[in-house]
Design a protein around this motif. Structure first.
Motif, mmCIF file in Angstrom:
data_model
loop_
_atom_site.group_PDB
_atom_site.id
_atom_site.type_symbol
_atom_site.label_atom_id
_atom_site.label_comp_id
_atom_site.label_asym_id
_atom_site.label_seq_id
_atom_site.Cartn_x
_atom_site.Cartn_y
_atom_site.Cartn_z
ATOM 1 N N THR A 118 0.814 -1.216 0.000
ATOM 2 C CA THR A 118 0.000 0.000 0.000
ATOM 3 C C THR A 118 0.847 1.264 0.000
ATOM 4 O OG1 THR A 118 -0.079 0.071 2.420
ATOM 5 C CG2 THR A 118 -1.823 -1.175 1.293
ATOM 6 N N LYS A 119 2.161 1.118 0.212
ATOM 7 C CA LYS A 119 3.067 2.272 0.332
ATOM 8 C C LYS A 119 2.597 3.187 1.456
ATOM 9 C CE LYS A 119 5.888 3.027 -2.657
ATOM 10 N NZ LYS A 119 7.322 2.682 -2.833
ATOM 11 N N SER A 120 2.057 2.590 2.508
ATOM 12 C CA SER A 120 1.550 3.336 3.651
ATOM 13 C C SER A 120 2.259 2.877 4.929
ATOM 14 C CB SER A 120 0.045 3.127 3.823
ATOM 15 O OG SER A 120 -0.659 3.528 2.668
ATOM 16 N N ILE A 121 2.627 3.834 5.757
ATOM 17 C CA ILE A 121 3.228 3.546 7.057
ATOM 18 C C ILE A 121 2.304 4.102 8.131
ATOM 19 C CG2 ILE A 121 5.234 3.852 8.550
ATOM 20 C CD1 ILE A 121 5.899 2.346 5.989
ATOM 21 N N GLY A 122 1.941 3.289 9.093
ATOM 22 C CA GLY A 122 1.078 3.745 10.182
ATOM 23 C C GLY A 122 1.899 4.350 11.311
ATOM 24 N N LEU A 123 1.391 5.421 11.912
ATOM 25 C CA LEU A 123 2.029 6.049 13.074
ATOM 26 C C LEU A 123 0.981 6.252 14.151
ATOM 27 C CD1 LEU A 123 4.260 7.561 14.639
ATOM 28 C CD2 LEU A 123 3.684 9.617 13.301
ATOM 29 N N VAL A 124 1.172 5.614 15.303
ATOM 30 C CA VAL A 124 0.256 5.761 16.435
ATOM 31 C C VAL A 124 0.906 6.650 17.474
ATOM 32 C CG1 VAL A 124 -1.057 4.584 18.232
ATOM 33 C CG2 VAL A 124 -0.695 3.460 16.035
ATOM 34 N N ILE A 125 0.244 7.758 17.822
ATOM 35 C CA ILE A 125 0.739 8.639 18.874
ATOM 36 C C ILE A 125 -0.217 8.596 20.060
ATOM 37 C CG2 ILE A 125 1.874 10.134 17.206
ATOM 38 C CD1 ILE A 125 -0.441 12.137 17.632
ATOM 39 N N ASP A 126 0.217 9.164 21.186
ATOM 40 C CA ASP A 126 -0.611 9.054 22.382
ATOM 41 C C ASP A 126 -1.519 10.254 22.635
ATOM 42 O OD1 ASP A 126 1.447 10.756 22.984
ATOM 43 O OD2 ASP A 126 2.329 9.508 24.553
ATOM 44 N N ASP A 127 -1.219 11.410 22.033
ATOM 45 C CA ASP A 127 -2.057 12.574 22.310
ATOM 46 C C ASP A 127 -1.698 13.710 21.358
ATOM 47 O OD1 ASP A 127 -3.587 14.611 23.380
ATOM 48 O OD2 ASP A 127 -3.055 14.173 25.455
ATOM 49 N N TYR A 128 -2.654 14.148 20.559
ATOM 50 C CA TYR A 128 -2.416 15.257 19.634
ATOM 51 C C TYR A 128 -1.998 16.533 20.368
ATOM 52 C CZ TYR A 128 -4.300 13.241 15.305
ATOM 53 O OH TYR A 128 -4.501 12.493 14.174
ATOM 54 N N ARG A 129 -2.427 16.685 21.617
ATOM 55 C CA ARG A 129 -2.139 17.920 22.340
ATOM 56 C C ARG A 129 -0.675 18.048 22.712
ATOM 57 N NH1 ARG A 129 -6.419 16.935 26.988
ATOM 58 N NH2 ARG A 129 -5.370 14.913 26.787
ATOM 59 N N ASN A 130 0.036 16.929 22.779
ATOM 60 C CA ASN A 130 1.464 16.943 23.078
ATOM 61 C C ASN A 130 2.217 16.956 21.751
ATOM 62 O OD1 ASN A 130 4.085 16.542 23.909
ATOM 63 N ND2 ASN A 130 3.589 14.912 25.352
ATOM 64 N N LEU A 131 2.814 18.092 21.416
ATOM 65 C CA LEU A 131 3.330 18.317 20.060
ATOM 66 C C LEU A 131 4.715 17.737 19.810
ATOM 67 C CD1 LEU A 131 2.115 21.998 19.516
ATOM 68 C CD2 LEU A 131 1.025 19.867 18.792
ATOM 69 N N TRP A 132 5.196 16.879 20.682
ATOM 70 C CA TRP A 132 6.520 16.294 20.476
ATOM 71 C C TRP A 132 6.584 15.484 19.184
ATOM 72 C CZ3 TRP A 132 7.539 11.214 19.698
ATOM 73 C CH2 TRP A 132 6.502 10.314 19.960
ATOM 74 N N PHE A 133 5.442 14.935 18.755
ATOM 75 C CA PHE A 133 5.441 14.039 17.597
ATOM 76 C C PHE A 133 5.616 14.773 16.271
ATOM 77 C CE2 PHE A 133 1.033 15.405 17.632
ATOM 78 C CZ PHE A 133 0.733 15.510 16.288
ATOM 79 N N VAL A 134 5.507 16.115 16.272
ATOM 80 C CA VAL A 134 5.592 16.873 15.021
ATOM 81 C C VAL A 134 6.941 16.636 14.343
ATOM 82 C CG1 VAL A 134 5.639 19.178 14.015
ATOM 83 C CG2 VAL A 134 3.936 18.625 15.768
ATOM 84 N N ASP A 135 8.031 16.737 15.106
ATOM 85 C CA ASP A 135 9.364 16.524 14.526
ATOM 86 C C ASP A 135 9.573 15.062 14.146
ATOM 87 O OD1 ASP A 135 10.091 19.165 14.696
ATOM 88 O OD2 ASP A 135 11.023 18.983 16.661
#
Length: 336
Positions: free
Chosen positions: A68-85
């Protein structure tokens, strides 16, 4: 070359071929291996694609390649912006190769992360990045090549772990405040794996300096948790002169407590966060923070997943990324 784009339907590969004056198979070759096509024909096809606004069918690509050329990313909370980088680092590697990242927010709770992960797997992703605490069923094994990003309480069997050295980062924060002359340093912590490692590194460095350890621990690491933990800390240790928060979001909660009590940052109390998230980089907040180099974690995660996709037999590895302290305006020497 001149033609009008179809007005009543989505353009197809046959429309592109007709406009470019080539066969549909040649259009397909340009899309999959452009270097194998002469410059003249490739340019004709690309011009037709641009004029028609043609977009290749991902479903058709999936059927042809079984990916599918798709990679899944599961984060714990959109409000914590650490995942942006983290996301930016992943996409810097994956985008040019035709992969796209599908994001799912699990929020705290074992059933939520299982639902988020199951939802991504149901979409037949090629690989998975877990940037949250895995649920108990996930620890047995995942179905696809998997990387856990950041320290967690558990890592699924067969998954790689790529993380910032949070023990070292906690030590960096403690050393910075000690070097400034602080001896009454409080720490706002959470109950997740990353918080545990940051707390351990902080505690070890503080104890080496012969200073009392002041820790306010909460279940989560949200702004609200930071507010509650900072309130408890100042209620029980009003002589605190510096606060190290487990992440930048908790640090923002601490700012609210300090403001409500008429305390100035850093004149009365220094504050240091963790993650070097967009919150810390904000010119208004300008928070001293430990950079967990999430972009580098993301880059490494992407490369590792690509290698595992090509060779599922590769054994999982653990990779530690060195943190960096970024000093800004929220820390200074304690008031005399």
């Amino acid at each position: 070359m001149s033609a009008s784009s179809p007005k009543t339907r989505r353009p197809t590969i046959y429309d592109v071929a007709k406009l470019a004056g080539v066969s549909p198979s040649l259009v397909s070759l340009v899309l999959q291996a452009p270097a194998r096509v002469s410059d003249k024909r490739r340019e004709a096809v690309q011009a037709a694609i641009s004029e028609l606004g043609y977009r290749p069918s991902r479903a058709a690509t999936t059927l042809a390649s079984n990916r599918t050329k798709s990679i899944g990313l599961v984060i714990d909370d959109y409000r914590n912006l650490w995942f942006v980088d983290l996301l930016r680092g992943m996409e810097s590697v994956l985008s040019d190769l035709g992969y796209h990242v599908m994001l799912a927010d699990s929020r705290p709770g074992e059933h939520r992360i299982k639902e988020a992960t199951d939802g991504l797997l149901a979409m037949h992703i090629d690989a998975l990045v877990i940037a949250a605490e895995p649920s108990e069923p996930m620890l047995a094994r995942t179905w696809v090549p998997t990387v856990v990003a950041g320290w967690r309480m558990g890592v699924p069997s067969g998954a790689d772990l790529i993380t910032n050295d949070d023990d070292g980062g906690g030590g960096l924060a403690a050393s910075h405040l000690l070097e400034l002359g602080h001896t009454r340093i409080g720490h706002l912590s959470g109950s997740d794996g990353a918080s545990a490692h940051r707390r351990a590194g902080f505690r070890r460095r503080i104890q080496e300096a012969g200073v009392d350890v002041l820790i306010a621990e909460s279940q989560g690491t949200s702004e609200e948790d930071g507010y509650a933990a900072a309130s408890w800390l100042l209620d029980h240790h009003p002589d605190t002169t510096a606060i190290f928060a487990a992440n930048d979001t908790m640090a923002v909660g601490a700012f609210a407590v300090l403001k409500a009590r008429g305390l100035r940052v850093p004149n009365d109390i220094s504050v240091i966060g963790y993650d070097n998230s967009p919150l810390a980089k904000s010119r208004y907040l300008d928070i001293t923070s430990v950079d967990n180099r999430s972009d580098v974690v993301g880059i490494n995660a992407a490369h590792r997943l690509l290698a595992r996709i090509e060779d599922p037999a590769i054994k999982p590895e653990r990779t530690l990324i060195d943190p960096v302290l970024v000093v800004r305006s929220t820390t200074s020497r304690p008031a005399p």
